[in-house]
Scaffold this motif. Sequence first.
Motif, PDB file in Angstrom:
ATOM      1  N   ASP A  59      10.935   8.251   9.847  1.00 48.56           N
ATOM      2  CA  ASP A  59      11.894   7.440  10.610  1.00 48.56           C
ATOM      3  C   ASP A  59      11.277   6.140  11.101  1.00 48.56           C
ATOM      4  O   ASP A  59      11.981   5.308  11.681  1.00 48.56           O
ATOM      5  N   GLY A  60       9.975   5.971  10.902  1.00 48.82           N
ATOM      6  CA  GLY A  60       9.302   4.758  11.347  1.00 48.82           C
ATOM      7  C   GLY A  60       9.275   3.689  10.270  1.00 48.82           C
ATOM      8  O   GLY A  60      10.053   3.711   9.313  1.00 48.82           O
ATOM      9  N   THR A  61       8.350   2.747  10.396  1.00 50.52           N
ATOM     10  CA  THR A  61       8.264   1.619   9.468  1.00 50.52           C
ATOM     11  C   THR A  61       7.032   1.709   8.574  1.00 50.52           C
ATOM     12  O   THR A  61       6.772   0.793   7.797  1.00 50.52           O
ATOM     13  N   GLY A  62       6.265   2.786   8.690  1.00 49.53           N
ATOM     14  CA  GLY A  62       5.085   2.939   7.841  1.00 49.53           C
ATOM     15  C   GLY A  62       5.426   3.570   6.503  1.00 49.53           C
ATOM     16  O   GLY A  62       6.595   3.787   6.157  1.00 49.53           O
TER      17      GLY A  62
END
Length: 320
Positions: free
Chosen positions: A143-146
């Motif tokens: 769910d993050g940007t990584g």
Amino acid sequence: AASEYGLLVYSNAAQVNSELAYIHQANGSSSAGACTIQNHGTGTGLYIAQLGTLTGSTYGLSVYSNATQNSGNLFRVHNDTGGTFDMAYFIQDGTGQGVRIDQVGVLASGRALSVYSNTGQALQTVWLDNPSSTIPGLMIVQDGTGDGINIQVNGVQAAGKYGLFVYSNSNQVNAPLMYVHQDAPGATSPNAHFRHDGTGHSVWIEQVGALAASKNVCTIYSNTVQTNGYLLAVHSDQPTTTAPVATFINDGTGTNLILNQVQVLAAGQHGLHVYSNAAQVNTQLIKFHQDNAGSTDLLTYFANDGTGGAMTIDQAGVLA
């Protein structure tokens, strides 16, 4: 004997305020263990039978610390012999998760789950052994940007070894072995990106089996009205490059390249368009070369079943 114990703590009362057994080491400078269980026999070293139904905040086994741990682990399982059996084994007969790791704090340089070995072996295997199962064998949700998944191969791979290997010996007739799906209509980044800083092939497709009817080694398909971009673009962006941008080699007897224009072309559009805005002074934009002196067939052949011209040459510039 049966039902005989070296230590038995028993109560038939509903305990709601304190534990039945409590071991407390109150000296902060103590470095010895608070409790050690040593078993020289072949039975279970520690057995916890949770017969009652746990509440939302209770556990069959709970290891808790409110201290900042910088040197040791809260929980450690160490097999110090060369045994061949599993070091840890989890069996879940229910419908909940077999193992759950909830990483609440922001990680520094570690991982929520880290499997490490300095010996040559497969570190991790995820095996879904039920043939009727339809869910994924492994699912990673980010769910993050990584990165969703990051595979780093530091060693030089041996022959037949790969950074990512997807294999099946089953007759796949319903779905591909690999599928990449970007489901956001507003996405503008590529669906897949291959970058190669070396001198080998960037992408290699080897078709070993004989293709069935209407099957292709590589198919690019779209049923959307494309008005801005191409279904296929090959771009060599280095001005000093002298190698061809694309080469088609056919060792068989079939047609090397077929362009099938199904729909009626709009004005200004062409079945084949070779364009250049550069001043070409060294060579031609199109060249047909038959290099076999024994060839007796035509070099080019134009067939037109319509009523328009077979070929139009429009010389716009003043000839030198």
